[in-house]
Write a protein that holds these residues in place. Structure first.
Motif: not given
Length: 265
Positions: A177-182
């Protein structure tokens, strides 16, 4: 320690080896020899020989004089991850919240974290090319009562980059999630398998003990697979609870799942 199954020792070993074949464990180097297996399972070679004879009879392995024992392609041991469409998968609501909650309430020991090329079965599950770089991580989660799960995860490098130290600090889903995964959801298959010597040591159970086996593919909002998880859980410390409701007309009512929660102790 867990108790062994009420089966002859050679049959327990046969079941463990069969599951390892289904995972593709011996695809590259072949099945270890009788002497090595006898040491691994702490039994006589005649016991290993009986287990191997059962595997040969089932068409799972081929024994070649001078060349060793190898998996038979096309048998039930060909792949450990069922291809899409060949088995029924349950779509579980509330699953990701439960997973993150468990990650925050348990301690983790990272056994290994490295970049590897995706095997054919991993590549199929993650929709990447065979050999594509993926992060492979091995972790043992524990509660105050002791070890709970032995988890192998695969994440495409194109999805996220992280270190072993990151895994020791935060649950993997939070790192993604911190890497931008939704996150959009996950598909999951629950079955059972037996503990081999390596798993038994990490989970503090006897070789041949029954474990809860979970195969989970996590997708983002665009239905792109972002994580493959292969988890083995002690059933005395972990369970799934599924809530069901009756729907349909009076003459065709069926049970439908509403929510799944994870309980552990």
């Amino acid at each position: 320690m867990g108790t062994s199954l009420p089966l002859p020792k050679y049959h327990q070993i046969y079941l463990v080896l069969r599951e390892q074949l289904q995972e593709g464990r011996f695809d590259h180097d072949g099945v270890p020899g009788e002497h090595a297996l006898a040491e691994q399972f702490n039994v006589a070679r005649i016991t290993i020989r009986k287990a191997m004879e059962m595997l040969v009879a089932d068409g799972l392995v081929s024994r070649r004089p001078g060349l060793g024992t190898w998996p038979v392609r096309g048998g039930t041991g060909a792949q450990g991850i069922a291809p899409a469409g060949k088995s029924q998968k349950a779509h579980l609501t509330g699953l990701l919240e439960n997973i993150v909650n468990m990650g925050l309430r348990t301690s983790v020991r990272v056994l290994d974290s490295t970049l590897v090329g995706a095997s054919p079965s991993v590549a199929e599950a993650l929709h990447v090319d065979p050999g594509a770089p993926v992060h492979k991580s091995l972790r043992v989660r524990s509660t105050e009562a002791g070890p709970l799960s032995y988890i192998t995860t695969y994440v495409p490098r194109t999805v996220a980059d992280f270190t072993r130290e990151d895994l020791e600090r935060e649950p993997l889903l939070m790192l993604l999630e911190s890497a931008g995964v939704e996150f959009g959801g996950a598909t999951q298959t629950i079955s059972a398998r037996l503990a081999d010597a390596q798993i038994a040591r990490h989970l503090d159970v006897s070789v041949g003990s029954a474990l809860l086996s979970v195969t989970r593919v996590v997708h983002d909002v665009n239905d792109r697979p972002v994580q493959l998880l292969l988890g083995l859980y002690r059933p005395d410390r972990y369970q799934y609870q599924l809530q069901l409701s009756r729907v349909g007309s009076i003459d065709a009512k069926v049970w439908v799942s509403e929510e799944l929660s994870a309980q552990f102790h």
